[in-house]
Write an enzyme that holds these catalytic residues in place. Sequence first.
Site, mmCIF file in Angstrom:
data_model
loop_
_atom_site.group_PDB
_atom_site.id
_atom_site.type_symbol
_atom_site.label_atom_id
_atom_site.label_comp_id
_atom_site.label_asym_id
_atom_site.label_seq_id
_atom_site.Cartn_x
_atom_site.Cartn_y
_atom_site.Cartn_z
ATOM 1 N N LYS A 192 0.828 -1.210 0.000
ATOM 2 C CA LYS A 192 0.000 0.000 0.000
ATOM 3 C C LYS A 192 0.865 1.264 0.000
ATOM 4 O O LYS A 192 0.652 2.200 -0.775
ATOM 5 C CB LYS A 192 -0.909 -0.012 1.235
ATOM 6 C CG LYS A 192 -1.609 1.278 1.524
ATOM 7 C CD LYS A 192 -2.672 1.551 0.483
ATOM 8 C CE LYS A 192 -3.199 2.958 0.601
ATOM 9 N NZ LYS A 192 -4.398 3.168 -0.191
ATOM 10 N N CYS B 299 -4.276 10.767 1.069
ATOM 11 C CA CYS B 299 -3.475 9.548 0.971
ATOM 12 C C CYS B 299 -2.083 9.827 0.452
ATOM 13 O O CYS B 299 -1.092 9.593 1.134
ATOM 14 C CB CYS B 299 -4.200 8.564 0.052
ATOM 15 S SG CYS B 299 -5.907 8.350 0.543
HETATM 16 N N1 SAJ Z 1 -1.995 14.566 -9.245
HETATM 17 C C1 SAJ Z 1 -1.106 15.328 -9.995
HETATM 18 N N2 SAJ Z 1 -0.648 14.835 -11.177
HETATM 19 C C2 SAJ Z 1 -1.047 13.617 -11.647
HETATM 20 C C3 SAJ Z 1 -1.931 12.835 -10.872
HETATM 21 C C4 SAJ Z 1 -2.390 13.349 -9.672
HETATM 22 O O1 SAJ Z 1 -0.716 16.440 -9.609
HETATM 23 O O2 SAJ Z 1 -0.604 13.244 -12.743
HETATM 24 C C5 SAJ Z 1 -2.493 15.091 -7.954
HETATM 25 C C6 SAJ Z 1 -4.009 15.222 -7.907
HETATM 26 O O3 SAJ Z 1 -4.438 16.432 -8.486
HETATM 27 C C7 SAJ Z 1 -4.261 15.156 -6.413
HETATM 28 C C8 SAJ Z 1 -3.194 14.171 -5.932
HETATM 29 O O4 SAJ Z 1 -2.215 14.135 -6.961
HETATM 30 O O5 SAJ Z 1 -4.041 16.409 -5.802
HETATM 31 C C9 SAJ Z 1 -3.688 12.771 -5.645
HETATM 32 O O6 SAJ Z 1 -4.630 12.363 -6.612
HETATM 33 P P1 SAJ Z 1 -4.692 10.878 -7.206
HETATM 34 O O7 SAJ Z 1 -5.805 10.795 -8.176
HETATM 35 O O8 SAJ Z 1 -3.355 10.490 -7.687
HETATM 36 O O9 SAJ Z 1 -4.941 9.940 -5.935
HETATM 37 P P2 SAJ Z 1 -6.038 9.885 -4.739
HETATM 38 O O10 SAJ Z 1 -5.392 10.493 -3.533
HETATM 39 O O11 SAJ Z 1 -7.356 10.390 -5.136
HETATM 40 O O12 SAJ Z 1 -6.144 8.287 -4.549
HETATM 41 C C10 SAJ Z 1 -4.951 7.537 -4.332
HETATM 42 C C11 SAJ Z 1 -4.940 6.317 -5.275
HETATM 43 N N3 SAJ Z 1 -3.631 5.719 -5.282
HETATM 44 C C12 SAJ Z 1 -2.948 5.506 -6.425
HETATM 45 O O13 SAJ Z 1 -3.375 5.823 -7.533
HETATM 46 C C13 SAJ Z 1 -1.615 4.823 -6.302
HETATM 47 C C14 SAJ Z 1 -5.980 5.314 -4.826
HETATM 48 O O14 SAJ Z 1 -5.903 4.130 -5.617
HETATM 49 C C15 SAJ Z 1 -5.783 4.970 -3.340
HETATM 50 O O15 SAJ Z 1 -6.753 4.044 -2.877
HETATM 51 C C16 SAJ Z 1 -5.933 6.264 -2.552
HETATM 52 O O16 SAJ Z 1 -4.887 7.159 -2.958
HETATM 53 C C17 SAJ Z 1 -5.822 5.923 -1.074
HETATM 54 O O17 SAJ Z 1 -6.854 5.895 -0.403
HETATM 55 O O18 SAJ Z 1 -4.717 5.617 -0.618
#
Ligand code: SAJ
Length: 425
Positions: free
Chosen positions: A206, A260
């Site tokens: 995780k 997360c």
């Molecule tokens: N972000 C960027 N650039 C990107 C992708 C995301 O700046 O290319 C930013 C987003 O805008 C946001 C942050 O990162 O601020 C996180 O967004 P996210 O969509 O990457 O992730 P979360 O926090 O919504 O969900 C994550 C997921 N983990 C992964 O993709 C490895 C999800 O599968 C997990 O279950 C979740 O964390 C969790 O609960 O841990």
Amino acid sequence: MKFQKICVLGLGYIGLPTASTFATHGLEVVGVDTNPLIIETLQNGGLHIHEPGLLNLVQDAIRSGKLRVATQPEPAEAFIIAVPTPFYEDGKRADMRAVISAAEAITPHLKNGNLVVLESTSPPRTTIDLVAPILEKSGLKAGVDFHLAYSPERVLPGQILRELVENARVVGGVTPESAQAAYDLYSVFVKGQIVKTNATTAEMVKLMENTTRDVNIAIANEFSRLANRFGVDVWEAISLANLHPRIDILKPGPGVGGHCISVDPWFLVEAAPEITPLIRTAREVNDAQPKFVVNLVERALGSLEGKSIAALGLAYKPDVDDLRESPAVEVVLLLQDAGAKVKAFEPFAPNATLPNLTIVPTLEEVLADVDAVILLVAHNEFKLLDAHIVIKMMSGRVAVDTVNGWDPAAWQKAGFELARLGVNT
Ligand code: SAJ
């Protein structure tokens, strides 16, 4: 092992969908939350969190009589701990108090043959070193008298109900038998692959997933700074680099938010600071990105003092209504600290209130009489905005795009001076 009755401790973004899904698959479920307001809301047919489809699922589960909610656990065959593990802001240490309380609440009810699963994201070895000793105060031994396992949640906010069922699930037992018991439990509804391993591996999996994403976003953010320095369009450069069959660079932006990805890497740094310089630095790069965006806005406007700015988007990522730990909010606060007057509009939460922020409920209101408009979240409806209409609604002509949401040619043609993150204009 066959299960008829389970207790789910913690009715938040993970516990509530999990409890409800078990209930709609025929198990008797007691959903436990120590917050009486949450229990009252659920008993009255309401919901304290936003997630597409969740209200219907919870109502179906409660109506079927299979889901009951309570403030205390009760005897059951399996207990799932899905409580929050935030971190103490000061020292970047995991705050495990909710996990400790949940384990303590289970202990008096624990019986021979029961299964306890920890789902909360936790530092490595938590299941063995923290949870097992608390449960063993019952006089029963983990892995001998009762089963104990760690199973991380991996669902994406906004897609929770689908991903809960479809995603692959890792179940890590303190013994192979414990892993098998957890396997049997999640088989009730999981359609994705269920993979058995040991508890500490499952914890690491995780943390490695979210840390990898954080580090990958950090390098994208650093590329945006480099591209800006060298007169390169980072978005073009990323799309060209991504043509390489083994390269997949993520998107730069105003920073990393949510509960997360901006938290979990610290659990590894805390556990082993001397061997995690990369993970720590990536966190620091992403945490500094709002400031970098503020500098971009300052350059676009000449100075920030007294300037009036419309901020589009406050959510932590596109097309969700969650404003917690949002880099967009951080950018607005930093702009205000630097002397700008900022109004913000968040279409997914138009009536939200946050301390020290002016949130207006419509696009018209946010754009009225502003010197500049900044795009902070790539919500689809913002990407579709017509620049010709936007420019007529505001008094200035400066636009700043921090997420590559707008077509530069179209916005410049409409009369905007457009500044873009990762582009030296
Ligand atoms: N972000 C960027 N650039 C990107 C992708 C995301 O700046 O290319 C930013 C987003 O805008 C946001 C942050 O990162 O601020 C996180 O967004 P996210 O969509 O990457 O992730 P979360 O926090 O919504 O969900 C994550 C997921 N983990 C992964 O993709 C490895 C999800 O599968 C997990 O279950 C979740 O964390 C969790 O609960 O841990």
